[in-house]
Design a protein around this motif. Structure first.
Motif, PDB file in Angstrom:
ATOM      1  N   PHE A  62       0.821  -1.212   0.000  1.00 12.48           N
ATOM      2  CA  PHE A  62       0.000   0.000   0.000  1.00 12.48           C
ATOM      3  C   PHE A  62       0.856   1.264   0.000  1.00 12.48           C
ATOM      4  O   PHE A  62       0.600   2.205  -0.765  1.00 12.48           O
ATOM      5  N   ILE A  63       1.886   1.292   0.839  1.00 13.25           N
ATOM      6  CA  ILE A  63       2.660   2.524   1.013  1.00 13.25           C
ATOM      7  C   ILE A  63       3.672   2.736  -0.106  1.00 13.25           C
ATOM      8  O   ILE A  63       3.841   3.858  -0.609  1.00 13.25           O
ATOM      9  N   PHE A  64       4.348   1.659  -0.530  1.00 16.79           N
ATOM     10  CA  PHE A  64       5.462   1.826  -1.461  1.00 16.79           C
ATOM     11  C   PHE A  64       5.129   1.439  -2.901  1.00 16.79           C
ATOM     12  O   PHE A  64       5.731   1.978  -3.834  1.00 16.79           O
ATOM     13  N   ASP A  65       4.210   0.505  -3.097  1.00 15.83           N
ATOM     14  CA  ASP A  65       3.950   0.000  -4.445  1.00 15.83           C
ATOM     15  C   ASP A  65       2.649   0.503  -5.060  1.00 15.83           C
ATOM     16  O   ASP A  65       2.418   0.320  -6.255  1.00 15.83           O
ATOM     17  N   LEU A 111      -3.331   9.927   0.387  1.00 14.03           N
ATOM     18  CA  LEU A 111      -2.767  10.615   1.555  1.00 14.03           C
ATOM     19  C   LEU A 111      -3.010  12.118   1.457  1.00 14.03           C
ATOM     20  O   LEU A 111      -3.425  12.751   2.434  1.00 14.03           O
ATOM     21  N   ARG A 112      -2.764  12.667   0.278  1.00 11.16           N
ATOM     22  CA  ARG A 112      -2.967  14.110   0.083  1.00 11.16           C
ATOM     23  C   ARG A 112      -4.428  14.493   0.294  1.00 11.16           C
ATOM     24  O   ARG A 112      -4.739  15.442   1.016  1.00 11.16           O
ATOM     25  N   ASN A 113      -5.339  13.736  -0.325  1.00  9.91           N
ATOM     26  CA  ASN A 113      -6.766  14.064  -0.206  1.00  9.91           C
ATOM     27  C   ASN A 113      -7.259  13.945   1.224  1.00  9.91           C
ATOM     28  O   ASN A 113      -7.970  14.819   1.734  1.00  9.91           O
ATOM     29  N   THR A 114      -6.892  12.837   1.880  1.00 11.46           N
ATOM     30  CA  THR A 114      -7.337  12.621   3.264  1.00 11.46           C
ATOM     31  C   THR A 114      -6.787  13.702   4.182  1.00 11.46           C
ATOM     32  O   THR A 114      -7.520  14.244   5.021  1.00 11.46           O
ATOM     33  N   LEU A 131      -7.396  13.631  12.223  1.00  8.16           N
ATOM     34  CA  LEU A 131      -7.075  14.368  10.992  1.00  8.16           C
ATOM     35  C   LEU A 131      -7.191  13.480   9.760  1.00  8.16           C
ATOM     36  O   LEU A 131      -7.672  13.902   8.705  1.00  8.16           O
ATOM     37  N   LEU A 132      -6.738  12.218   9.890  1.00  8.29           N
ATOM     38  CA  LEU A 132      -6.825  11.294   8.759  1.00  8.29           C
ATOM     39  C   LEU A 132      -8.054  10.393   8.854  1.00  8.29           C
ATOM     40  O   LEU A 132      -8.198   9.471   8.061  1.00  8.29           O
ATOM     41  N   PHE A 145      -3.017   1.149   9.200  1.00  9.25           N
ATOM     42  CA  PHE A 145      -2.097   2.260   8.908  1.00  9.25           C
ATOM     43  C   PHE A 145      -2.739   3.595   9.288  1.00  9.25           C
ATOM     44  O   PHE A 145      -2.108   4.446   9.939  1.00  9.25           O
ATOM     45  N   ASN A 146      -3.983   3.770   8.912  1.00 16.54           N
ATOM     46  CA  ASN A 146      -4.705   5.002   9.226  1.00 16.54           C
ATOM     47  C   ASN A 146      -4.820   5.199  10.739  1.00 16.54           C
ATOM     48  O   ASN A 146      -4.647   6.304  11.261  1.00 16.54           O
ATOM     49  N   GLY A 147      -5.125   4.107  11.456  1.00 16.83           N
ATOM     50  CA  GLY A 147      -5.262   4.186  12.902  1.00 16.83           C
ATOM     51  C   GLY A 147      -3.956   4.503  13.603  1.00 16.83           C
ATOM     52  O   GLY A 147      -3.926   5.286  14.555  1.00 16.83           O
ATOM     53  N   VAL A 148      -2.851   3.903  13.121  1.00 15.92           N
ATOM     54  CA  VAL A 148      -1.539   4.154  13.725  1.00 15.92           C
ATOM     55  C   VAL A 148      -1.127   5.608  13.534  1.00 15.92           C
ATOM     56  O   VAL A 148      -0.631   6.263  14.457  1.00 15.92           O
TER      57      VAL A 148
END
Length: 307
Positions: A68-71, A79-82, A236-237, A282-285
């Motif tokens: 999800f993060i790298f590929d 990420l930008r939109n959220t 925020l996210l 990921f969002n929760g962390v």
């Protein structure tokens, strides 16, 4: 000694049985819907197969997080939109109930004050489905209120809901309208706890109403503002799924698609549960890191924090 302490505990429980009974529904709610679902986090680290079950599914570690993060080419956009939707909601939406509460606190006409409070509270009790329907109707190019007003000035109808550049403004503005009244309740309650003698002292010193608001009212509610700001930064996210899902169309995904809507498409529509869970974790962390950081800064600067 042990028997005495145990009897003391049972006596305290017996004395508080009605309070415990009142607390029980809330405790059950959080246990069933907040804590027990945490068990599902393990799915993010497995190649989950519905037929094998959670424990029998193959362990893959951080594979889906890395994917999800790298590929994933959509990750920067998501990420930008959220982040931007959450940031704009924080910048413009967070001060709105504070300002309204301060203004209402200065009103002396009780009937008008209650009327404004009632009108501002109402949108909070309307479901997101109805709110979004109202927004779509207001912005409709065919007879919508906003376009009718623009038409009076000779402006051609604007297709607001199909413009990517307008989505964030629509989301944030409708969010302010929906939540400003409800948020005001907390600040009005905080304002009532300010010692009236402080206002009297300021008045004796010749302070105007604005000065009393600036030097007495606002400092008096700063602890409440800080606590709520920390909670808002933590979310925020965590931009709400339902409203974005209802407002957004594929035409505006470049500015509207966020983590929660992407998770819905990947997890529910495509059935990739492990990948969707990894996105949620990921969002929760990230939210946890944000709230801890905000709490640390608040404790160091204003000595007011959640813990």
């Amino acid at each position: 000694m042990r028997r005495t302490s145990m009897s003391s505990v049972w006596k305290r429980l017996d004395d508080s049985k009605y309070l415990i009974l009142l607390f029980l529904p809330a405790a059950l709610y959080y246990l069933i819907f907040e804590y027990l679902p945490m068990f599902g986090v393990v799915v993010a680290f497995k190649d989950y197969n519905v037929f094998k079950g959670v424990w029998a599914s193959d362990w893959v570690g951080l594979k889906y997080f890395s994917t999800f993060i790298f590929d994933n080419p959509d990750f920067p956009v998501l990420l930008r939109n959220t982040f931007l939707i959450g940031l704009y909601s924080l910048i413009f939406g967070f001060p709105a109930p504070i300002i309204l509460a301060l203004l209402l606190n200065e009103l002396r006409h009780v009937v008008f004050k209650r009327f404004v409070q009632t009108v501002s509270y109402l949108p909070h009790f309307i479901s997101n489905v109805v709110i979004v329907s109202m927004v779509v109707l207001f912005l409709s190019p065919d007879g919508g209120l906003i376009n009718n007003i623009l038409g009076l000035f000779g402006i051609e109808p604007i297709y607001f809901m199909s413009l990517s550049s307008m989505f964030r403004s629509i989301y944030v503005t409708s969010g302010i309208w929906q939540g400003i009244g409800w948020g005001t309740i907390i600040y009005l309650a905080a304002l009532t706890s300010i010692d009236p003698s402080l206002y009297e002292a300021a008045e004796l010193d010749g302070a105007s109403r604005f000065r009393k608001m600036w030097h007495v009212s606002i400092p008096g509610i700063v602890p409440v503002i800080i606590v709520l700001l920390i909670l808002n930064i933590g979310g925020l996210l965590g931009t709400g799924f339902e409203k974005v899902f209802l407002l957004a169309t594929p035409m505006v995904y470049d500015t509207a698609d966020i983590f929660s809507t992407y998770t819905y498409r990947v997890g529910i529509q495509q059935g990739n549960f492990s990948y969707a869970t990894a996105i949620g974790v990921f969002n929760g962390v990230v939210g946890f890191v944000l709230i801890v950081t905000a709490n640390f800064i608040a404790r160091r600067t204003k000595e007011t924090s959640l813990w």
